[in-house]
Structure formats: structure tokens, C-alpha cells
Design a protein around this motif. Structure first.
Motif, short mmCIF file in Angstrom:
data_model
loop_
_atom_site.label_atom_id
_atom_site.label_comp_id
_atom_site.label_asym_id
_atom_site.label_seq_id
_atom_site.Cartn_x
_atom_site.Cartn_y
_atom_site.Cartn_z
N ARG A 13 -13.15 12.67 36.46
CA ARG A 13 -11.82 12.14 36.18
C ARG A 13 -11.86 10.66 35.82
O ARG A 13 -10.86 9.95 35.88
CB ARG A 13 -10.89 12.34 37.39
N SER A 14 -13.03 10.16 35.48
CA SER A 14 -13.15 8.77 35.05
C SER A 14 -13.89 8.73 33.71
O SER A 14 -14.63 9.65 33.37
CB SER A 14 -13.91 7.94 36.09
N MET A 15 -13.66 7.66 32.98
CA MET A 15 -14.23 7.57 31.63
C MET A 15 -14.79 6.17 31.41
O MET A 15 -14.27 5.17 31.91
CB MET A 15 -13.15 7.87 30.59
N ASN A 16 -15.88 6.11 30.68
CA ASN A 16 -16.44 4.86 30.19
C ASN A 16 -16.41 4.91 28.67
O ASN A 16 -17.17 5.65 28.05
CB ASN A 16 -17.88 4.66 30.68
N THR A 69 -11.06 4.52 34.91
CA THR A 69 -12.22 3.99 34.18
C THR A 69 -13.34 3.77 35.17
O THR A 69 -13.10 3.42 36.33
CB THR A 69 -11.89 2.67 33.47
N GLY A 70 -14.57 3.98 34.74
CA GLY A 70 -15.71 3.78 35.61
C GLY A 70 -15.94 2.30 35.89
O GLY A 70 -15.43 1.42 35.17
N SER A 71 -16.70 2.01 36.93
CA SER A 71 -16.99 0.62 37.29
C SER A 71 -18.25 0.09 36.61
O SER A 71 -18.60 -1.08 36.79
CB SER A 71 -17.14 0.50 38.81
N MET A 72 -18.91 0.92 35.82
CA MET A 72 -20.13 0.48 35.13
C MET A 72 -19.83 -0.55 34.03
O MET A 72 -20.58 -1.50 33.85
CB MET A 72 -20.83 1.69 34.51
#
Length: 313
Positions: A13-16, A69-72
Motif C-alpha cells: 500500500r505504499s509507492m516509490n 509513499t515509502g521512506s526510501m
């Protein structure tokens, strides 16, 4: 930058949208070799079909949820100004009545405040903002490619005024640099004055591993060349630092890190327990939730109200 055609966007459920970053934060764990970047970190990989993939994924989902959103990688790197991929994705989230949460250090998020407000009125939108130091001069050294903390405070205020809940990532705190009571006081004051709901803090320290360790140490030599005193005056015998005095043994900040932490992955402040206690005290005083898992749980909770179903009253 370079463009790629991605096969998927949500995990789960997160996207980069981007891979790589140009903020230049000296402590960035995403530089670590374990993430297997096949290109320079500043040569940002752009998932050019991110919006199309997101729409396809949301169309197929049976149950609405929060999309994050991802934390990367920060979704609001300078490239976003011209590419508008994050804005297009938020528009799709809004259209399909999902919730949205994002993590950033950039004031570019204000450009999309209109969409975030629309999402928040129907479901839920949460802006997560990273703050590491209350000192703008220090901020420009450790986070050189992004707006200073005082500007991020203004972003948090704008979100509050728009009715959008905010969470602050107070991480990392760099031993011998910003692991101080004064810095904690400054950040909590920013949070209190801007109505921040919660603070995420993983402890007082940072992580270092192959890839980001070398980058971090090179930055220490550039930005903190003044020698510091090595002492072992703490009750647990750990190494501490202070300004140099006549006759005292001194070392560069990089050497101090090497002496204190060696090749440890987790580099915790010698004063971590004391500072975490102080942070918790200030958060209680200002009614700010402090945690990790509990805060993430709240962020990920999708509101019970279904925007597609009429209400009785």
C-alpha cells in the motif's frame, strides 16, 4: 535522471515514484549497498508510468485504504516540480476515494495542498514531515538540498490551517552533533506551535552501514573539521565529546565516531536514555503522541465512513 517503465507501483500500500534522491542528507540510509542501487544515487530513476500503474491497482482493490509513499525516497524531490508525477498520483487517489499519506522534507508539498485537502474531506490525508534539528544553519549542513527546518515548520502550520493532520519524524539525531536537550526542546516547540498530532522517534542515534557510512564520514570531514575533546566521563564509560581545551586529547568528529561505534549498525547517543525520557516528558506536556508502531497504526487506519455511501442524516 533516467526513466524506466515499471511493472508495479504498490508494495502493498505504499509507492516509490522515484528511486534515488537529490536532497543530499549526509546520514541517508538509502545509500546503503544493501539496497542494490545499479545507478548513482543522485541519478534518479523515474517510474514514468507510475500514475497509470496506480490507477490500475486502485481500480482492482476491493477495499479502500490509505495509500502512502515509502521512506526510501522523498516524493517531492526538485524533479517533481516539472514531472508532476506525485500530483498525478494524488489526483488518482482522490478520484477513487482512497486515503493518502506521504513523508517528505520539502515545502513542494504545499503545491498539492488543494488535492490533499480534498482527500482529507472525504477520507483521510496525513502529511509526515521529517525534522532533525531546530538550527537552520546546522540543517543546511546535514540536509543541504532541501528547505530548512523553519520553512518546514511553516509547511506544518499550513497543513494545520487546512485541517490536515501532521506527524513529525524526529530522526535521526546524530551523536555529538544534534543529540541535545536544546534541540529536542526546539523541535517539540515547533511541533506544539503547528499542532502536530504525533512524533515518530526511533531513538537518539542513527544507523550506519556500508555505503552510507562512507558518505557520512566524508561529510563529517567537510562540515565538522574542528577537533573535539575525547573524554570518558559518563557513568557507563562511553565516549563523549566537547570543545577542545589546552592539553586535552583531541580528534576529528569522524575519528570520534570510529572510536565510539566502530562498524556498528546502530550508533546510539551516549545520552539516549536521558534524552528519550526528556522527549517523552515534553510530548506529554504538549499532548503530542510519541511512538513508532502506535503512530504507524493510526496513520494506516482508514476511516469507517464510506464516501460513496449516503448517510441517514
Amino acid at each position: 535522471m533516467h526513466f524506466v517503465t515499471a511493472k508495479s507501483i504498490l508494495t502493498p500500500r505504499s509507492m516509490n515514484i522515484y528511486r534515488g534522491c537529490s536532497h543530499g542528507c549526509i546520514y541517508c540510509d538509502s545509500r546503503s549497498k544493501c539496497y542494490q542501487f545499479t545507478h548513482d544515487f543522485e541519478d534518479i530513476e523515474v517510474k514514468q508510468n507510475a500514475a497509470e500503474l496506480l490507477e490500475e491497482a486502485l481500480r482492482k482493490k476491493r477495499k479502500r485504504c490509505m495509500i502512502g509513499t515509502g521512506s526510501m525516497c522523498d516524493p517531492y524531490i526538485p524533479l517533481e516540480k516539472e514531472l508532476n508525477l506525485m500530483r498525478r498520483c494524488l489526483e488518482i487517489i482522490d478520484r477513487y476515494n482512497f486515503g493518502a499519506t506521504l513523508i517528505t522534507k520539502s515545502d513542494l508539498v504545499l503545491r498539492d495542498l488543494d488535492i490533499l485537502t480534498s482527500i482529507n474531506k472525504k477520507t483521510k490525508a496525513v502529511v509526515q514531515m521529517t525534522l532533525t534539528t531546530a538550527d537552520d544553519e546546522l540543517c543546511r549542513k546535514i540536509e543541504p538540498g532541501v528547505c530548512p527546518t523553519s520553512r518546514r515548520f511553516e509547511v506544518l502550520q499550513a497543513c494545520r490551517d487546512a485541517g490536515i493532520p501532521t506527524v513529525v519524524w524526529f530522526s535521526p539525531l546524530l551523536p555529538f552533533i544534534n543529540d541535545t536537550r536544546e534541540n529536542i526542546e526546539g523541535i517539540v516547540d515547533y511541533c506544539a506551535r503547528s499542532g502536530v498530532r504525533a512524533i515518530i522517534c526511533f531513538g537518539i542515534g542513527l544507523t550506519l552501514r556500508e555505503g552510507n557510512r562512507e558518505y557520512f564520514y566524508a561529510a563529517l570531514d567537510r562540515h565538522f573539521p574542528t577537533p573535539v575533546v575525547l573524554t570518558s566521563s559518563t557513568t557507563d564509560g562511553s565516549t563523549t565529546a566537547s570543545a577542545p581545551t589546552a592539553g586535552a586529547g583531541t580528534a576529528s568528529l569522524k575519528e570520534l565516531y570510529q572510536k565510539t561505534f566502530g562498524y556498528s549498525y546502530m550508533c546510539s547517543s551516549p545520552h539516549e536514555a536521558e534524552l528519550m525520557t526528556y522527549l517523552a516528558k515534553l510530548c506529554r506536556q504538549h499532548n503530542i503522541q510519541l511512538g513508532t508502531d502506535s503512530v504507524f497504526k493510526w496513520i494506516e487506519e482508514f476511516p469507517d465512513t464510506d464516501p460513496l455511501q449516503p448517510t441517514l442524516f
